[in-house]
Design an enzyme around this catalytic site. Structure first.
Site, PDB file in Angstrom:
ATOM      1  N   GLY A 108      24.032  24.109  18.255  1.00 53.83           N
ATOM      2  CA  GLY A 108      25.158  23.281  17.839  1.00 53.83           C
ATOM      3  C   GLY A 108      26.277  23.266  18.865  1.00 53.83           C
ATOM      4  O   GLY A 108      27.226  22.491  18.743  1.00 53.83           O
ATOM      5  N   SER A 137      18.472  23.713  19.935  1.00 49.27           N
ATOM      6  CA  SER A 137      18.402  23.404  18.503  1.00 49.27           C
ATOM      7  C   SER A 137      16.972  23.512  17.970  1.00 49.27           C
ATOM      8  O   SER A 137      16.010  23.620  18.738  1.00 49.27           O
ATOM      9  CB  SER A 137      18.907  21.986  18.266  1.00 49.27           C
ATOM     10  OG  SER A 137      17.910  21.064  18.697  1.00 49.27           O
ATOM     11  N   CYS A 138      16.853  23.425  16.659  1.00 48.37           N
ATOM     12  CA  CYS A 138      15.532  23.500  16.016  1.00 48.37           C
ATOM     13  C   CYS A 138      14.594  22.414  16.549  1.00 48.37           C
ATOM     14  O   CYS A 138      13.434  22.678  16.883  1.00 48.37           O
ATOM     15  CB  CYS A 138      15.681  23.376  14.503  1.00 48.37           C
ATOM     16  SG  CYS A 138      16.801  22.038  13.993  1.00 48.37           S
ATOM     17  N   ASN A 139      15.094  21.187  16.654  1.00 41.28           N
ATOM     18  CA  ASN A 139      14.246  20.093  17.145  1.00 41.28           C
ATOM     19  C   ASN A 139      13.897  20.283  18.616  1.00 41.28           C
ATOM     20  O   ASN A 139      12.744  20.070  19.024  1.00 41.28           O
ATOM     21  CB  ASN A 139      14.961  18.751  16.946  1.00 41.28           C
ATOM     22  CG  ASN A 139      14.878  18.285  15.506  1.00 41.28           C
ATOM     23  OD1 ASN A 139      13.800  18.263  14.919  1.00 41.28           O
ATOM     24  ND2 ASN A 139      16.015  17.911  14.929  1.00 41.28           N
ATOM     25  N   ARG A 166      15.487  16.167   8.276  1.00 37.23           N
ATOM     26  CA  ARG A 166      15.922  16.528   6.918  1.00 37.23           C
ATOM     27  C   ARG A 166      17.411  16.234   6.783  1.00 37.23           C
ATOM     28  O   ARG A 166      18.175  16.405   7.722  1.00 37.23           O
ATOM     29  CB  ARG A 166      15.589  18.003   6.617  1.00 37.23           C
ATOM     30  CG  ARG A 166      16.210  19.046   7.572  1.00 37.23           C
ATOM     31  CD  ARG A 166      17.617  19.403   7.161  1.00 37.23           C
ATOM     32  NE  ARG A 166      18.247  20.414   7.945  1.00 37.23           N
ATOM     33  CZ  ARG A 166      19.166  20.187   8.880  1.00 37.23           C
ATOM     34  NH1 ARG A 166      19.522  18.962   9.194  1.00 37.23           N
ATOM     35  NH2 ARG A 166      19.761  21.195   9.493  1.00 37.23           N
ATOM     36  N   HIS A 192      18.831  14.000  21.074  1.00 38.38           N
ATOM     37  CA  HIS A 192      17.765  15.008  21.199  1.00 38.38           C
ATOM     38  C   HIS A 192      17.102  14.990  22.576  1.00 38.38           C
ATOM     39  O   HIS A 192      16.775  16.038  23.125  1.00 38.38           O
ATOM     40  CB  HIS A 192      16.720  14.799  20.097  1.00 38.38           C
ATOM     41  CG  HIS A 192      17.328  14.801  18.727  1.00 38.38           C
ATOM     42  ND1 HIS A 192      17.719  13.636  18.086  1.00 38.38           N
ATOM     43  CD2 HIS A 192      17.656  15.813  17.902  1.00 38.38           C
ATOM     44  CE1 HIS A 192      18.250  13.932  16.915  1.00 38.38           C
ATOM     45  NE2 HIS A 192      18.222  15.249  16.775  1.00 38.38           N
ATOM     46  N   GLY A 193      16.879  13.757  23.108  1.00 41.56           N
ATOM     47  CA  GLY A 193      16.222  13.656  24.416  1.00 41.56           C
ATOM     48  C   GLY A 193      17.016  14.380  25.501  1.00 41.56           C
ATOM     49  O   GLY A 193      16.484  15.263  26.185  1.00 41.56           O
ATOM     50  N   HIS A 218      11.948  19.056   9.320  1.00 38.67           N
ATOM     51  CA  HIS A 218      11.938  17.831  10.121  1.00 38.67           C
ATOM     52  C   HIS A 218      10.468  17.455  10.381  1.00 38.67           C
ATOM     53  O   HIS A 218       9.605  18.339  10.441  1.00 38.67           O
ATOM     54  CB  HIS A 218      12.561  18.054  11.488  1.00 38.67           C
ATOM     55  CG  HIS A 218      13.972  18.542  11.491  1.00 38.67           C
ATOM     56  ND1 HIS A 218      15.012  17.825  10.995  1.00 38.67           N
ATOM     57  CD2 HIS A 218      14.511  19.693  11.981  1.00 38.67           C
ATOM     58  CE1 HIS A 218      16.151  18.488  11.182  1.00 38.67           C
ATOM     59  NE2 HIS A 218      15.873  19.636  11.768  1.00 38.67           N
ATOM     60  N   GLN A 299      13.610  23.803  10.219  1.00 40.83           N
ATOM     61  CA  GLN A 299      14.892  23.881  10.925  1.00 40.83           C
ATOM     62  C   GLN A 299      15.586  25.216  10.736  1.00 40.83           C
ATOM     63  O   GLN A 299      16.320  25.664  11.610  1.00 40.83           O
ATOM     64  CB  GLN A 299      15.808  22.744  10.452  1.00 40.83           C
ATOM     65  CG  GLN A 299      16.403  22.879   9.046  1.00 40.83           C
ATOM     66  CD  GLN A 299      15.422  22.524   7.932  1.00 40.83           C
ATOM     67  OE1 GLN A 299      14.323  22.069   8.207  1.00 40.83           O
ATOM     68  NE2 GLN A 299      15.835  22.730   6.683  1.00 40.83           N
TER      69      GLN A 299
HETATM   70  P1  NAD Z   1      25.898  28.040   8.550  1.00 43.68           P
HETATM   71  O1  NAD Z   1      27.077  27.237   8.186  1.00 43.68           O
HETATM   72  O2  NAD Z   1      24.782  28.182   7.585  1.00 43.68           O
HETATM   73  O3  NAD Z   1      26.347  29.524   8.947  1.00 43.68           O
HETATM   74  C1  NAD Z   1      27.446  29.774   9.770  1.00 43.68           C
HETATM   75  C2  NAD Z   1      28.174  31.010   9.233  1.00 43.68           C
HETATM   76  O4  NAD Z   1      29.232  31.346  10.115  1.00 43.68           O
HETATM   77  C3  NAD Z   1      28.794  30.792   7.858  1.00 43.68           C
HETATM   78  O5  NAD Z   1      28.522  31.925   7.066  1.00 43.68           O
HETATM   79  C4  NAD Z   1      30.294  30.656   8.161  1.00 43.68           C
HETATM   80  O6  NAD Z   1      31.095  31.097   7.088  1.00 43.68           O
HETATM   81  C5  NAD Z   1      30.404  31.605   9.332  1.00 43.68           C
HETATM   82  N1  NAD Z   1      31.595  31.384  10.184  1.00 43.68           N
HETATM   83  C6  NAD Z   1      32.316  30.253  10.339  1.00 43.68           C
HETATM   84  N2  NAD Z   1      33.291  30.462  11.249  1.00 43.68           N
HETATM   85  C7  NAD Z   1      33.171  31.746  11.660  1.00 43.68           C
HETATM   86  C8  NAD Z   1      33.885  32.561  12.567  1.00 43.68           C
HETATM   87  N3  NAD Z   1      34.925  32.082  13.266  1.00 43.68           N
HETATM   88  N4  NAD Z   1      33.473  33.834  12.746  1.00 43.68           N
HETATM   89  C9  NAD Z   1      32.416  34.328  12.073  1.00 43.68           C
HETATM   90  N5  NAD Z   1      31.720  33.607  11.176  1.00 43.68           N
HETATM   91  C10 NAD Z   1      32.086  32.341  10.984  1.00 43.68           C
HETATM   92  O7  NAD Z   1      25.391  27.446   9.939  1.00 43.68           O
HETATM   93  P2  NAD Z   1      23.920  27.537  10.521  1.00 43.68           P
HETATM   94  O8  NAD Z   1      23.099  26.442   9.932  1.00 43.68           O
HETATM   95  O9  NAD Z   1      23.426  28.934  10.444  1.00 43.68           O
HETATM   96  O10 NAD Z   1      24.180  27.099  12.028  1.00 43.68           O
HETATM   97  C11 NAD Z   1      24.638  28.038  12.988  1.00 43.68           C
HETATM   98  C12 NAD Z   1      24.331  27.498  14.379  1.00 43.68           C
HETATM   99  O11 NAD Z   1      22.900  27.369  14.493  1.00 43.68           O
HETATM  100  C13 NAD Z   1      24.903  26.112  14.692  1.00 43.68           C
HETATM  101  O12 NAD Z   1      25.179  26.022  16.084  1.00 43.68           O
HETATM  102  C14 NAD Z   1      23.750  25.186  14.353  1.00 43.68           C
HETATM  103  O13 NAD Z   1      23.820  23.946  15.029  1.00 43.68           O
HETATM  104  C15 NAD Z   1      22.580  26.021  14.830  1.00 43.68           C
HETATM  105  N6  NAD Z   1      21.288  25.685  14.193  1.00 43.68           N
HETATM  106  C16 NAD Z   1      21.222  25.413  12.853  1.00 43.68           C
HETATM  107  C17 NAD Z   1      20.003  25.064  12.305  1.00 43.68           C
HETATM  108  C18 NAD Z   1      19.870  24.702  10.866  1.00 43.68           C
HETATM  109  O14 NAD Z   1      19.066  23.857  10.539  1.00 43.68           O
HETATM  110  N7  NAD Z   1      20.590  25.304   9.967  1.00 43.68           N
HETATM  111  C19 NAD Z   1      18.856  25.044  13.102  1.00 43.68           C
HETATM  112  C20 NAD Z   1      18.951  25.404  14.446  1.00 43.68           C
HETATM  113  C21 NAD Z   1      20.189  25.714  14.996  1.00 43.68           C
END
Ligand code: NAD
Length: 336
Positions: A108, A137-139, A166, A192-193, A218, A299
């Site tokens: 992200g 990222s996941c994708n 999704r 994504h590309g 996805h 994901q």
């Molecule tokens: P999420 O919202 O489920 O979890 C993030 C957590 O961090 C939450 O518990 C939130 O309260 C906490 N948080 C927010 N600000 C904070 C801070 N300043 N200090 C400490 N904790 C804090 O998010 P996620 O889905 O786990 O995504 C996390 C990262 O992983 C992002 O960069 C996202 O793009 C990436 N990602 C997500 C997915 C997915 O599908 N969920 C897949 C791959 C990558």
């Protein structure tokens, strides 16, 4: 033993913490959270040291003991995995620098948050000894795992991928759509590309994205023009040797993401997680130099083993990508 801190204990963070716990060469230094919600109580029940990202008062109020602030956790960690929401990781970069603690960010974040955009199968060595890495990222993880062996064995002239995404994760009650099919993003190519090109800078790839009302996985519709003309059987054989690609056999009767998730839940996987790309074996078709296939990507889970490998790469504790991937897979249960 590597002490790994996890900053942000949400969808990805809690899975990374549990995966660290399974590894013979790693231990969880602690997890940092902002609020004393249900995930904080789970962290507490798991025995993880809980650190307060924004001050300890809310945790005290909820009767949850904290081991200190996020600064204390970063100081106590050999490597920190930042799993805060997209964009927040970049604001934490100075915290890790201040403590001289290597850090791993997530997909992200913008690519310039870290020295290298990382996928264990594609470019593990680029992260060895780096101060920071960004697990894509996941994708992008799912596409990198697929494209790496295709590039090595056949060469790739051009990849064209449609990503049917999704709408949100199961816990993301504010996401959608709930009854629509959206071109998303509507711009072509989708982001994504270019993200895959952070792993393979010379790759010619076009991507289009859509969003649909599911929280399961996805699905990618893949067309890759190769430099040579393997048979479908040869491609199946190549992909079948990859430990993080699961070729879904026709005999399992799995027709979609719902049954994949049911299968992994039945198998007793934690949270029903699917760490591997799931490629429908029947869909693998080569016509001339064009390869076609469908794959599903969980994901919430596919980036988890990649984060573990990234920890080893940054800490320079493991001889090779193959050794780290095998160790991660064995301890976590990838491929079983
Ligand atoms: P999420 O919202 O489920 O979890 C993030 C957590 O961090 C939450 O518990 C939130 O309260 C906490 N948080 C927010 N600000 C904070 C801070 N300043 N200090 C400490 N904790 C804090 O998010 P996620 O889905 O786990 O995504 C996390 C990262 O992983 C992002 O960069 C996202 O793009 C990436 N990602 C997500 C997915 C997915 O599908 N969920 C897949 C791959 C990558």
């Amino acid at each position: 033993m590597l002490h790994v801190g996890i900053n942000g204990f949400g969808t990805i963070g809690k899975r990374v913490a549990d995966a660290v716990r399974t590894q013979p060469d790693m231990t969880v230094a602690g997890v940092a959270k902002r609020s004393p919600n249900f995930e904080a109580t789970i962290a507490h029940d798991r025995g993880y040291n809980l650190y307060a990202a924004d001050g300890q008062a809310p945790f005290d109020g909820a009767g949850l003991t904290t081991a200190g602030t996020v600064h204390d956790m970063v100081e106590a960690s050999d490597v920190v995995v930042d799993t805060t929401p997209g964009g927040v990781g970049a604001t934490n970069a100075s915290l890790y620098e201040e403590h001289d603690t290597p850090a791993i960010f997530q997909g992200g974040e913008d690519p310039d948050v870290a020295d290298v955009s990382f996928n264990a199968r594609a470019n593990y060595d680029a992260a060895v000894g780096a101060d920071t890495a960004r697990v894509v990222s996941c994708n992008t993880t799912g596409l990198s795992r697929l494209l790496a062996p295709l590039r090595e064995s056949y060469g790739v002239e051009k990849a064209r991928i449609t990503l049917v995404r999704r709408g949100g994760d199961p816990g993301q009650t504010s996401r959608g759509p709930i009854n629509d099919t959206l071109p998303d993003p509507v711009e072509i190519p989708s982001h994504h590309g270019p993200d895959v090109q952070t792993v393979f800078p010379d790759l010619d790839i076009d991507t289009m994205g859509m969003k649909v009302p599911t929280t399961q996985m996805h699905t990618h519709s893949v067309n890759v023009t190769l430099d040579s003309e393997p048979t479908s059987e040869e491609v199946l054989d190549l992909l079948g040797r990859e430990t993080r690609l699961f070729l879904v056999p026709e005999t399992l009767g799995i027709d979609g993401a719902g049954k994949i998730k049911e299968y992994t839940r039945d198998a007793g996987r934690p949270r029903g997680d699917v760490w591997e790309n799931c490629i429908w074996a029947e869909s693998v078709t080569v016509e001339g130099r064009d390869l076609y296939l469908f794959q599903a990507i969980h994901q919430e889970a596919d980036v988890v083993p990649e984060n573990i490998d990234a920890v080893r790469a940054l800490s320079e504790r493991t001889a090779s990508a193959e050794q780290s991937i095998e160790r991660t897979n064995d301890a976590l249960g990838v491929g079983r």
